[in-house]
Write a protein that holds these residues in place. Sequence first.
Motif, mmCIF file in Angstrom:
data_model
loop_
_atom_site.group_PDB
_atom_site.id
_atom_site.type_symbol
_atom_site.label_atom_id
_atom_site.label_comp_id
_atom_site.label_asym_id
_atom_site.label_seq_id
_atom_site.Cartn_x
_atom_site.Cartn_y
_atom_site.Cartn_z
ATOM 1 N N SER A 114 50.279 -10.204 5.118
ATOM 2 C CA SER A 114 48.861 -10.007 4.949
ATOM 3 C C SER A 114 48.601 -8.851 6.123
ATOM 4 O O SER A 114 47.668 -8.082 5.832
ATOM 5 C CB SER A 114 48.264 -11.149 5.501
ATOM 6 O OG SER A 114 48.770 -11.792 6.587
ATOM 7 N N THR A 115 49.390 -8.767 7.062
ATOM 8 C CA THR A 115 48.893 -7.529 8.138
ATOM 9 C C THR A 115 49.213 -6.152 7.464
ATOM 10 O O THR A 115 48.406 -5.310 7.641
ATOM 11 C CB THR A 115 49.941 -7.884 9.334
ATOM 12 O OG1 THR A 115 49.717 -9.069 9.909
ATOM 13 C CG2 THR A 115 49.677 -6.636 10.542
ATOM 14 N N ILE A 119 44.697 -1.267 3.447
ATOM 15 C CA ILE A 119 43.338 -1.338 3.254
ATOM 16 C C ILE A 119 42.499 -0.304 4.077
ATOM 17 O O ILE A 119 41.516 0.530 3.685
ATOM 18 C CB ILE A 119 42.761 -2.492 3.166
ATOM 19 C CG1 ILE A 119 42.977 -3.376 2.079
ATOM 20 C CG2 ILE A 119 41.239 -2.697 2.913
ATOM 21 C CD1 ILE A 119 42.612 -4.969 1.899
ATOM 22 N N LYS A 120 42.858 -0.481 5.337
ATOM 23 C CA LYS A 120 42.101 0.298 6.286
ATOM 24 C C LYS A 120 42.693 1.918 6.152
ATOM 25 O O LYS A 120 41.847 2.999 6.642
ATOM 26 C CB LYS A 120 42.516 0.022 7.939
ATOM 27 C CG LYS A 120 42.081 -1.227 8.291
ATOM 28 C CD LYS A 120 42.336 -1.617 9.604
ATOM 29 C CE LYS A 120 41.665 -2.944 10.134
ATOM 30 N NZ LYS A 120 41.935 -3.394 11.705
ATOM 31 N N ARG A 121 43.918 2.334 5.679
ATOM 32 C CA ARG A 121 44.152 3.700 5.589
ATOM 33 C C ARG A 121 43.690 4.169 4.220
ATOM 34 O O ARG A 121 43.694 5.223 4.052
ATOM 35 C CB ARG A 121 45.672 3.630 5.573
ATOM 36 C CG ARG A 121 46.427 3.252 6.835
ATOM 37 C CD ARG A 121 47.917 3.371 6.519
ATOM 38 N NE ARG A 121 48.450 3.185 7.970
ATOM 39 C CZ ARG A 121 49.723 2.891 8.448
ATOM 40 N NH1 ARG A 121 50.664 2.576 7.114
ATOM 41 N NH2 ARG A 121 50.379 2.564 9.213
ATOM 42 N N LEU A 154 44.701 3.259 1.085
ATOM 43 C CA LEU A 154 45.600 2.885 0.011
ATOM 44 C C LEU A 154 45.299 1.956 -0.875
ATOM 45 O O LEU A 154 45.487 2.157 -1.901
ATOM 46 C CB LEU A 154 47.294 2.801 0.563
ATOM 47 C CG LEU A 154 47.823 3.708 1.423
ATOM 48 C CD1 LEU A 154 48.855 3.306 2.104
ATOM 49 C CD2 LEU A 154 47.881 5.305 1.003
ATOM 50 N N ILE A 155 44.403 0.809 -0.461
ATOM 51 C CA ILE A 155 44.141 0.178 -1.352
ATOM 52 C C ILE A 155 42.624 0.041 -1.063
ATOM 53 O O ILE A 155 42.092 0.014 -0.167
ATOM 54 C CB ILE A 155 44.888 -1.262 -1.169
ATOM 55 C CG1 ILE A 155 46.326 -1.405 -1.185
ATOM 56 C CG2 ILE A 155 44.046 -2.424 -2.001
ATOM 57 C CD1 ILE A 155 46.779 -2.689 -1.129
ATOM 58 N N LYS A 156 41.824 0.035 -2.224
ATOM 59 C CA LYS A 156 40.336 0.223 -2.054
ATOM 60 C C LYS A 156 39.682 -1.196 -2.505
ATOM 61 O O LYS A 156 39.954 -1.418 -3.947
ATOM 62 C CB LYS A 156 39.940 1.319 -2.972
ATOM 63 C CG LYS A 156 38.400 1.270 -2.949
ATOM 64 C CD LYS A 156 38.162 2.783 -3.950
ATOM 65 C CE LYS A 156 38.372 2.521 -5.241
ATOM 66 N NZ LYS A 156 37.643 3.619 -6.068
ATOM 67 N N PRO A 157 39.031 -1.818 -1.833
ATOM 68 C CA PRO A 157 38.233 -3.075 -2.181
ATOM 69 C C PRO A 157 37.191 -2.733 -3.416
ATOM 70 O O PRO A 157 36.413 -1.681 -3.137
ATOM 71 C CB PRO A 157 37.559 -3.642 -1.198
ATOM 72 C CG PRO A 157 38.368 -3.034 0.207
ATOM 73 C CD PRO A 157 38.728 -1.672 -0.311
ATOM 74 N N HIS A 158 36.930 -3.319 -4.224
ATOM 75 C CA HIS A 158 36.037 -2.955 -5.285
ATOM 76 C C HIS A 158 35.469 -4.187 -5.709
ATOM 77 O O HIS A 158 35.949 -5.316 -5.993
ATOM 78 C CB HIS A 158 36.539 -2.134 -6.606
ATOM 79 C CG HIS A 158 35.580 -2.017 -7.307
ATOM 80 N ND1 HIS A 158 34.836 -0.870 -7.630
ATOM 81 C CD2 HIS A 158 35.811 -2.393 -8.931
ATOM 82 C CE1 HIS A 158 33.938 -1.033 -8.493
ATOM 83 N NE2 HIS A 158 34.636 -1.685 -9.529
ATOM 84 N N THR A 159 33.874 -4.236 -6.265
ATOM 85 C CA THR A 159 33.234 -5.346 -6.686
ATOM 86 C C THR A 159 32.707 -5.213 -7.965
ATOM 87 O O THR A 159 31.905 -4.040 -8.527
ATOM 88 C CB THR A 159 32.111 -5.751 -5.835
ATOM 89 O OG1 THR A 159 32.474 -6.172 -4.468
ATOM 90 C CG2 THR A 159 31.679 -6.866 -6.601
ATOM 91 N N ASN A 160 33.527 -5.757 -9.023
ATOM 92 C CA ASN A 160 32.857 -5.543 -10.560
ATOM 93 C C ASN A 160 31.442 -6.417 -10.840
ATOM 94 O O ASN A 160 31.539 -7.607 -11.016
ATOM 95 C CB ASN A 160 34.295 -5.975 -11.394
ATOM 96 C CG ASN A 160 35.201 -5.203 -11.409
ATOM 97 O OD1 ASN A 160 35.062 -3.930 -11.334
ATOM 98 N ND2 ASN A 160 36.288 -5.509 -11.519
#
Length: 352
Positions: free
Chosen positions: A133-134, A140-142, A144-150
Amino acid sequence: MSYTFPFDLNQPSEEDIEWQTHEETNDHHKKRAKLSCDSKMQLLMWLLNNQIEGKLKHGEIQEVANLFNVTRRTINTIWSTARRKKTTSQPYNISIKGHNSGRKRIQVQPNVITKISMRECIRDLELQLKVSSTTTNIMIKRGLIKPHTNPLHPALKEANLFQRVEWVLNLLMGDTPTIIRQYNPMYNFVHIDEKWFYLSKKSQRVYLERNEKGKYMTTKSSKFIPKVMFTAAVARPRFNAENECTFDGKICIFPFTYQEPAKRASKYRAKGTFVTKIVESVGKKKTRNMLINDIIPAIMQKWPITEGHNIIYIQQDNARTHICQDDPEWQQVHHKGTLHSFWCNNHQTVQI
């Protein structure tokens, strides 16, 4: 009677002194700070200014080492490298060599993330990517993974799309191409909408005094909490030349409730006392009565007098309980000949 002791309680024992001496002898030297590029350049210039035919005098290496707080080995390395570069006619690079330490960064290919079906939480990504998880939070901070809401969008047909475009085009003002680009400022529009609210919550957090007791809340069923509907009407606010608000646009908020006399007496009220009850089912008849008997008088009372006689459009959504302009009872109110003309419409414009 006096007592004498062979040792002083205020003085440390020989074991403590021996242990402290042992700790002092085992102290490590403090780490020296790395030379920066500027310090390295100053050190090299000092050596070049003090050298005679490519050689330094005895004790100058120790002197410059004490001056820059580095070891003799560092000075020897810099001086020998500079002499070697000079012999081969190569430029001397004073940049600091960064040393990579620690494990390599975990690399995840973008196509691996797109192939994952369940990506609703970080735990799903951990299991599918086989990382911790770390590591997932760092990715996510870098970026590389983008949080998105559909969001859930309405399924509009072609007729709905044409109707929306037509409604927007009707708000254009003017007939010439130079003026038709301006939109109606909508100062004569009143927006109406409804909202359900629960009368109570399953749990409520409050702050009490130290000796105060919390309120004991009860209900017949926590799964079927009564709800009440409110309808609100707002308009665009007005400001004068001094940027002072002359009309805030907040017209009214009305609940769908009614009053009836109590059928029996209790410790809280006598028989026949009027009590307020909520309307559990709101239909077209209820919304029509609310619009005619409550909302229209509130608009007439709070509308700015300086605007004079004009048409006020009531903007509603496409709820089935809303009335249209051709409603018979609404037409009677529309033709009363009041100061303002009201026009009512669903998701378009309604004249009052």
